[in-house]
Design an enzyme around this catalytic site. Structure first.
Site, mmCIF file in Angstrom:
data_model
loop_
_atom_site.group_PDB
_atom_site.id
_atom_site.type_symbol
_atom_site.label_atom_id
_atom_site.label_comp_id
_atom_site.label_asym_id
_atom_site.label_seq_id
_atom_site.Cartn_x
_atom_site.Cartn_y
_atom_site.Cartn_z
ATOM 1 N N SER A 51 0.852 -1.184 0.000
ATOM 2 C CA SER A 51 0.000 0.000 0.000
ATOM 3 C C SER A 51 0.887 1.232 0.000
ATOM 4 C CB SER A 51 -0.905 0.008 1.228
ATOM 5 O OG SER A 51 -0.148 0.381 2.370
ATOM 6 N N LYS A 52 0.229 2.386 -0.004
ATOM 7 C CA LYS A 52 0.959 3.652 -0.050
ATOM 8 C C LYS A 52 1.974 3.782 1.091
ATOM 9 C CE LYS A 52 -0.996 6.269 -3.391
ATOM 10 N NZ LYS A 52 -2.427 5.978 -3.581
ATOM 11 N N ARG A 53 1.672 3.132 2.230
ATOM 12 C CA ARG A 53 2.589 3.185 3.376
ATOM 13 C C ARG A 53 3.989 2.703 2.990
ATOM 14 N NH1 ARG A 53 1.918 -0.554 6.711
ATOM 15 N NH2 ARG A 53 0.350 -1.616 5.487
#
Ligand code: GLU
Length: 487
Positions: free
Chosen positions: A247-249
């Protein structure tokens, strides 16, 4: 793989964001299999969610695929344009008694769901509208009462032989009579996908395994619509290095981000290909697109989630940078040089031999194109920036270094033939005459010429800079050293 003769494959992204790494991997595997088997790779933009679909996303998907070199066959299909067929398929299912109208309102459904959950159970639609007498259904339709269309899930079980997971089966009792058409007449994902895959004569559906729970519903729809079933292959999820779903994390997840970070398309493709696939045995990880096409097979699809490791992507990029034919490197990096303001692409190609020499020297020292471009700065323009750490280390004693560099300059000035053999002989003779090791001359010289403590071989640097600029840079360094000694 023998039953996969010239399959028709598709990539079916929803244009609700950029082309992300997982989507690009799905596209790549479909494309590789199509090219490997002489099959067809189709592109369908699933733009039925009008609120979330944007033209920008559609453009980003096209651009991302083009950048990766994944060309599609036949015209792009826009799912939204197929609404009349989706509705006709729903009508056909109603006519065949495989679906029914449901008049329960969203509020009623929400209430019953809440009640079921409060009682500690899971909500399942109780089919009350399936039991309405035909006359009552007719009366409500005539009165304009809104309804959705639900598919009547038959008894039994639904199973398929997945090309990745082997046999997968679901008891039908676990599947609700699912909605296929909303009250506004628009199709739900499962109906639209099946209707389109049938119309596009798709024979193998390869997609992320987050779709596994949709597949039994889709299989039921194929059967109810009287269409032959495609094969299914569900690709493993992609995780970050912490084992969690990517994910963006985890940093950049859009393919375009990597393009701008200076990753080469062949490296990105190579890296993506190894997320969930392996050619098996002892294999060479660094592969060109052609080699990937040649090696690709559904037999090598892996079940386990794969790990997206940005460090490995950088390594892969360095490998491609070092191994690609130099003219390909030129084509890939010249626009980055132009963007950095060093020279235009035309100017670079006008000095092609020089530029190739520069690239040959730098490409083995960089993993990212950005690093390579940064390292190239000293070879453009007149001045050079001295890095403080290099100055602190190699020009520690300015009063001693300055005369050494002056001697280097005078020695080089005496030679008009500007070549590495001359330079090396001249520097060795000078070091002997001064009674110092060659490093004592060459390390400070490197700082004078490129500003840093590391660079390609110093004689290559001098050839790349040319005679006049080399001599001017040494003189400039002498002046700087004189200031430092005086301070
Ligand atoms: N549009 C769906 C998605 O983006 C994919 C549909 C499919 O491959 O069946 O997840």
């Amino acid at each position: 793989m023998s039953d996969l003769v010239a399959p028709r494959l598709r990539f079916a992204p929803s244009p609700t964001g950029y082309l992300h790494v997982g989507g690009a991997r799905t596209a790549l595997f479909n494309w590789l299999l199509a090219r490997r088997t002489g099959g067809t790779f189709l592109l369908r933009i699933e733009d039925t969610d009008k609120a979330r679909s944007t033209d920008d996303s559609t453009r980003a998907i096209f651009e991302g695929l083009r950048w990766l070199g994944l060309d599609w066959d036949e015209e792009v299909v826009f799912q939204g344009a197929n609404l009349p067929r989706h509705q006709a398929d729903a009508a056909a299912l109603l006519a065949r008694g495989r679906a029914y109208r449901c008049f329960c309102t969203p509020e009623e459904i929400a209430e019953r769901r809440a009640a079921a959950e409060a009682a500690g159970g899971a909500f399942a639609y109780d089919r009350r509208c399936d039991h309405l007498p035909a006359a009552e259904v007719e009366r409500r339709v005539a009165a304009g009462t809104p309804f959705v269309v639900r598919f009547r899930v038959p008894a039994g079980e639904t199973a398929w032989d997945d090309l990745v997971h082997e046999r997968i089966s679901f008891p039908n009792k676990d599947i609700d009579d699912f909605v296929i058409l909303r009250s506004d007449g628009t199709p739900i994902y499962n109906l639209a996908v099946v209707s389109d895959d049938i119309a596009m004569r798709v024979t193998l559906v390869m997609r992320g395994d987050d779709h596994i729970s949709n597949t039994p519903k889709q299989i039921m729809l194929y059967e109810a619509l009287g269409a032959p079933l495609p094969r299914f292959a569900h690709l493993p999820m992609i995780h970050g290095t912490d084992g969690k779903k990517l994910s963006k994390r985890h940093g950049a997840t859009a393919v375009g981000d990597y393009q701008h970070l200076g990753i080469l398309a062949p490296a990105m493709v190579n890296f993506l290909a190894l997320l969930g696939w392996s050619p098996g045995g002892d294999f060479e990880e660094v592969m060109t697109l052609d080699q990937l096409v040649h090696a690709f097979s559904t037999d090598g699809l892996l079940r386990k989630a794969s790990v997206f490791d940005p460090k490995k992507l950088e390594w892969m990029n360095g490998q491609h940078l070092a191994k690609l034919p130099i003219h390909e490197v030129e084509a890939l990096v010249a626009p980055h040089f132009a963007r950095a303001g060093y020279a235009t692409v035309d100017e670079l190609s006008a000095r092609r031999d020089w530029f190739h020499h520069l690239l040959e020297q730098l490409r083995v020292r960089a993993r990212l194109v950005d690093e390579l471009v940064a390292q190239a700065a000293p070879y453009f323009g007149e001045t050079v920036a001295y890095a403080p750490d290099a100055v602190a280390k190699q020009w520690k004693d300015p009063a001693a270094v300055r005369p050494l560099l002056a001697a280097v300059r005078e020695t080089l000035e005496a030679h008009l033939d500007w070549n590495p053999v001359m330079m090396e002989e001249a520097m060795r003779a000078l070091a002997d005459a001064k009674g110092v090791g060659a490093g004592k001359l060459l390390q400070p010289l490197r700082v004078a010429l490129v500003g840093t403590a590391a660079s390609p071989g110093i004689f290559d640097v001098m050839v790349l800079l040319g005679r006049d600029r080399t001599l001017r840079r040494i003189a400039a360094a002498e002046a700087r050293l004189a200031e430092m000694a005086a301070a």
